[in-house]
Design an enzyme around this catalytic site. Sequence first.
Site, mmCIF file in Angstrom:
data_model
loop_
_atom_site.group_PDB
_atom_site.id
_atom_site.type_symbol
_atom_site.label_atom_id
_atom_site.label_comp_id
_atom_site.label_asym_id
_atom_site.label_seq_id
_atom_site.Cartn_x
_atom_site.Cartn_y
_atom_site.Cartn_z
ATOM 1 C CB SER A 1 26.301 65.287 67.244
ATOM 2 O OG SER A 1 27.529 65.498 67.891
ATOM 3 C CG ASN B 1 29.633 61.679 57.172
ATOM 4 O OD1 ASN B 1 28.679 60.987 56.813
ATOM 5 N ND2 ASN B 1 30.811 61.156 57.435
ATOM 6 C CB CYS C 1 35.913 57.994 61.665
ATOM 7 S SG CYS C 1 34.646 58.976 62.433
ATOM 8 C CB THR D 1 25.142 62.255 86.903
ATOM 9 O OG1 THR D 1 24.887 61.417 88.029
ATOM 10 C CG2 THR D 1 25.012 63.711 87.308
ATOM 11 C CB THR E 1 29.007 57.728 68.451
ATOM 12 O OG1 THR E 1 29.789 58.401 67.450
ATOM 13 C CG2 THR E 1 29.337 56.250 68.455
ATOM 14 C CG HIS F 1 31.104 67.698 67.974
ATOM 15 N ND1 HIS F 1 32.004 67.607 66.936
ATOM 16 C CD2 HIS F 1 30.596 66.455 68.138
ATOM 17 C CE1 HIS F 1 32.046 66.345 66.510
ATOM 18 N NE2 HIS F 1 31.192 65.634 67.215
HETATM 19 C C1 LIG Z 1 26.595 61.564 60.048
HETATM 20 C C2 LIG Z 1 27.265 61.428 61.382
HETATM 21 N N1 LIG Z 1 26.751 60.605 62.312
HETATM 22 C C3 LIG Z 1 27.317 60.450 63.509
HETATM 23 C C4 LIG Z 1 28.469 61.115 63.849
HETATM 24 C C5 LIG Z 1 29.070 60.901 65.211
HETATM 25 O O1 LIG Z 1 28.795 61.997 66.039
HETATM 26 P P1 LIG Z 1 29.676 62.250 67.378
HETATM 27 O O2 LIG Z 1 31.004 62.763 66.910
HETATM 28 O O3 LIG Z 1 28.903 63.282 68.133
HETATM 29 O O4 LIG Z 1 29.748 60.956 68.086
HETATM 30 C C6 LIG Z 1 29.074 61.962 62.904
HETATM 31 C C7 LIG Z 1 30.353 62.644 63.204
HETATM 32 O O5 LIG Z 1 31.205 62.783 62.350
HETATM 33 C C8 LIG Z 1 28.451 62.129 61.633
HETATM 34 O O6 LIG Z 1 28.970 62.933 60.708
#
Ligand SMILES: Cc1ncc(COP(=O)(O)O)c(C=O)c1O
Length: 383
Positions: free
Chosen positions: A199, A151, A325, A237, A71, A201
Amino acid sequence: MRAYFDHNATTPPDPAVTQAVVRALAEDFGNASSVHHFGQRAKAVLDEARSAVAELIGGEPTEIVFTSGGTESDNLALRGAAEAAEPGGRRHIITTSIEHEAVLNTVKALGKRGWTSTLLPVDASGLVSPAALASTITRDTAIVSVMHANNEIGTIQPIADLAAIAHEHGAVFHTDAVQSVAKIPVSVKALGIDLLTLSAHKFNGPKGAGALWIRRGTRVVSTITGGKHERNRRGGTENVPGIAGMGIAARLARTKLSTGTASLAALRDRLEAGILASVQGTVVNGARESRVANTTNISFDGVEAESLLIALDLEGFAVSTGSACSSGTLEPSHVLRAMGLPSHRTQNSIRFSLGAGNTEAEVDALLAKLPATVGKLRSLVRR
Ligand SMILES: Cc1ncc(COP(=O)(O)O)c(C=O)c1O
């Protein structure tokens, strides 16, 4: 038994990642900006992770900016490139109707400071056409942002073709590669792009760690002002433990990619074929060819997705109704809506996203339960 089929929401950290996080937290606690021994140890951890992340996407370590995740990277890419473009007078941004909220809501926010935007449509299989970009882009377009893999449905966009069109018109090209990095080989050079979001995770790394790759020479104004961290591109930091974990996850991902994703695709295909064969009234959403190996999105006629998700959870299977989300709301998926699917199919779709830890036994256990579970829910609706 509990089986996790929601790897596009997040992934379990690899044990080596957990170890690296704990070690960095306990031992490399120095501030990477400090000149003394402790600071330099922390800096060495950052340097190693920077190289690992750069190698995973074929970039240079100096082009990596560590952030708090996907994000923030999307925000830095779009807000930072927008602020850099403003003195030149261009104030138009193009993105797509199937982006993650991190991009869509950032584009919306830019609208409040005078930017106009265009959302490119997708076809019924969820793909953006380069011709649509070519006919939309103008001399006022400063930024084009198109996600690499989606996603919810996993479809992979023709990024290299789209980036070439953006560059012909002098626009900067950003891709949100959160769902493609570590799932398919990603080379920033082959894609010919300027900015890439990733990202940790999503590829067995820790939460709260991510990166924005900024091609050398691309102008991006820092959105988090503070100290001179990250070569003046992101104040604050650095999260040394999180970044250490991301570095290990990047190294592991590179090794796994080199052996291919055929076994993951075979597992996903086994699940998909099994569902289509054993549950009547099911259909796969999105392109089946141009798709990451771990994802399938399936609509179940006559069933509300949230009810099926809860029923499966009670039986020990974790799945999703689309983007994490928007779960918890009954909003139809904006991705499936953009593909032009009828409303019943946008509200009864389930995303199954597999990962390295899934087994044939888990897939078969789900296939054994699913027909009866769906049948039960359908009989309740019919009453
Ligand atoms: C395509 C996409 N962009 C951005 C994000 C956001 O990433 P983060 O959870 O690391 O903020 C996600 C997370 O679901 C995602 O699937």
